[in-house]
Motif scaffolding. Structure first.
Motif, PDB file in Angstrom:
ATOM      1  N   CYS A   1      32.271 -20.287  36.651  1.00  0.00           N
ATOM      2  CA  CYS A   1      31.148 -21.003  36.041  1.00  0.00           C
ATOM      3  C   CYS A   1      30.924 -20.551  34.594  1.00  0.00           C
TER       4      CYS A   1
ATOM      5  N   ARG B   1      29.644 -28.184  43.691  1.00  0.00           N
ATOM      6  CA  ARG B   1      31.061 -27.976  43.385  1.00  0.00           C
ATOM      7  C   ARG B   1      31.707 -29.264  42.903  1.00  0.00           C
TER       8      ARG B   1
ATOM      9  N   PHE C   1      30.360 -30.168  39.450  1.00  0.00           N
ATOM     10  CA  PHE C   1      30.910 -29.205  38.492  1.00  0.00           C
ATOM     11  C   PHE C   1      32.347 -29.565  38.134  1.00  0.00           C
TER      12      PHE C   1
ATOM     13  N   GLN D   1      24.762 -27.131  36.834  1.00  0.00           N
ATOM     14  CA  GLN D   1      25.435 -26.673  38.063  1.00  0.00           C
ATOM     15  C   GLN D   1      25.600 -25.153  38.028  1.00  0.00           C
ATOM     16  N   THR D   2      25.862 -24.598  36.852  1.00  0.00           N
ATOM     17  CA  THR D   2      26.011 -23.148  36.731  1.00  0.00           C
ATOM     18  C   THR D   2      24.728 -22.444  37.140  1.00  0.00           C
TER      19      THR D   2
ATOM     20  N   ALA E   1      37.908 -23.452  40.574  1.00  0.00           N
ATOM     21  CA  ALA E   1      36.600 -23.962  40.988  1.00  0.00           C
ATOM     22  C   ALA E   1      36.662 -24.528  42.402  1.00  0.00           C
TER      23      ALA E   1
ATOM     24  N   LEU F   1      34.203 -22.016  44.432  1.00  0.00           N
ATOM     25  CA  LEU F   1      32.818 -22.482  44.492  1.00  0.00           C
ATOM     26  C   LEU F   1      32.472 -22.928  45.899  1.00  0.00           C
TER      27      LEU F   1
END
Length: 488
Positions: free
Chosen positions: A14, A74, A77, A117-118, A184, A188
């Motif tokens: 992230c 996820r 993102f 999202q982070t 990711a 994630l």
């Protein structure tokens, strides 16, 4: 132990994405002369390369945060990361200014999809002191990306050449994005919410129109002459008011307006808006002063901001570890340190405004960077502390929209003072920078006054003589900050 390691690995992915998106806010500034030379861009085109990114970035933050909360952080993102990587490639390949601006608009929207999202994933993956450490790492990334952008941009242009070097400012994102995408997917967390909430398309439209109307006059302040553009502000405020009424009545609102009843969230957002208004304007005016006023190249101008980046990175890491112990007091202390560093910066430029100014501003910038590291991450940690995990993305989106709006207002206001001074003095860039710096100091002092206002109520809840004495001292400090802001 393995689960804990996986959380920090997910955070690292992230942070890499956050670094790329925030880097592209500042890295382009030093590339503008190269873009102008390579594409024969007009001043208006150059302005849209910078402001178009900021506009679409701020526009999609809240709906993207809501989408991640309601569906899958996820998936959202990864979609944002893929779009950001692709649009970076298109920006680098752009044969005309129009296509470059279009790519930057898409790139800004993709950054706006990624950012909330982070914060939402940090809310989901970490609790307690670990959450403070995670936000501390994010704060370090924010400080480094914002301040190192000019240095990295200058280095890329120096290596690749003045005419085409600007393209590598965008190409550098492609390998990073291609590596981060599979990581990711693997690291994630998959969606875990059983409820699939509605996405409120009417709310998205109303908020989008309101944000555009409010931000556009600021991002286009230098290009749109006359006072007519400011009529968009009351129009935007009216649309946002309609949005608020709609959200209160909607069964599944995009933004839970009850969040603003939480003192930590409402005042934390106000502090963020005020601080980002000053924080980002520093880099804008200082880079112009060095490059245009003193004839610095892109690389030396970027290197001059390195002390701020170093101080911010170290202090943000420390601040994330101790924010649970000191709370809003840490934020107030950080703002005071920033103000002290900026006053020293003003004095350094007053005393040594010539070509060697970068050496004399290094220590003040380091001090201001240390203070900044104690502000951004701790304030975000405290602001989101009482927000339910399921709404972390949309709450972070509102907070970050405020930060983008603050940055636009700060750059427009400081820039107006800066260029008016240049015009009035026929090219006294040092005086223009000092005048702009006074605006920045005023904004930081306003943020400090807001932080002290929160502290005053907190210490008085202690009760007894201790609470009364501490409350009086904090109130005195807040009054002093307001007086300094008004007289500075």
């Amino acid at each position: 132990m393995r689960c804990a390691r996986r959380r920090w690995q997910a955070l690292a992915v992230c942070l890499v994405a956050a670094f790329m998106t925030l880097l592209d806010v500042s890295i382009v500034n030093v590339a503008l002369p190269s873009i102008q030379q390579g594409l024969r861009a007009s001043e208006s085109g150059l302005q849209w390369i910078v402001s178009g990114y900021a506009l679409t970035f701020g526009l999609v933050l809240v709906p993207a945060g809501r989408l991640g909360d309601a569906r899958s952080r996820r998936a959202v993102f990864m979609a944002g990361l893929a779009l950001f990587t692709a649009s970076s490639g298109l920006a680098g390949l752009a044969p005309t200014v129009g296509l470059l601006v279009a790519a930057r608009l898409v790139q800004g929207a993709a950054a706006g999809v990624l950012q909330p999202q982070t914060a939402g994933l940090i809310q989901q993956l970490f609790v307690g002191a670990e959450r403070g450490r995670a936000f501390g790492a994010l704060g370090a990334v924010i400080g480094i990306a914002t301040a190192v952008g000019p240095l990295l941009g200058g280095a890329l242009i120096a290596l690749a050449g003045a005419e085409e070097g600007w393209r590598w400012v965008f190409y550098v994102n492609i390998p990073v994005g291609l590596v981060a995408l599979p990581l990711a997917w693997r690291l994630l967390p998959p969606p875990r919410y059983g409820e699939r909430r509605g996405l409120d398309p009417v709310g998205v439209l109303l908020l989008g129109v309101g944000v555009v109307c409010v931000m556009l006059p600021f991002v286009q302040e230098r290009q749109w002459h006359g006072a007519g553009k400011w009529l968009l502000l009351p129009l935007g405020a009216a649309v946002i008011a309609v949005f608020a009424v709609w959200e209160r009545r909607h069964p599944s609102p995009m933004v839970d307006l009850a969040l603003f009843r939480l003192r930590s969230y409402g005042l934390g957002t106000a502090i963020a808006v005020l601080y980002f208004a000053g924080f980002t304007a520093i880099f804008f005016t200082y880079t112009l002063y060095l490059q245009i006023g003193l004839g610095y190249g892109a690389l030396p101008a970027g290197a001059a901001m390195t002390p701020f980046a170093l101080g911010s990175a170290v202090a943000a890491t420390v601040g994330g570890r101790i924010v649970a112990r000191y709370g809003r007091l840490l934020v107030a202390a950080g703002l005071a340190v920033v103000a002290a560093g900026l006053v020293a910066l003003w004095a350094a430029v007053e005393l040594r405004p010539g070509p060697d100014v970068a050496w004399f501003t290094a220590l003040p910038l380091l001090v201001a960077g240390v203070g900044s590291g104690l502000v951004i991450a701790p304030n975000q940690t405290i602001t989101l502390a009482e927000v339910p995990q399921s709404g972390g993305g949309s709450a972070a989106g509102v907070l970050q929209t405020g930060q983008r709006f603050g940055a636009a207002v700060g750059i427009a206001t400081t820039g107006a003072v800066y260029f008016a001074t240049v015009a009035a003095t026929r090219g006294d860039w040092a005086l223009a920078f000092r005048h702009g710096l006074l605006v920045v100091i005023g904004l930081v002092l306003a943020a400090l006054a807001a932080a002290l206002y929160v502290l005053r109520h907190a210490v008085r809840r202690l009760g007894g003589i201790t609470g009364d004495v501490l409350g009086a001292l904090v109130e005195l400090a807040a009054t002093a900050a307001l007086v300094a802001m008004a007289t500075g």
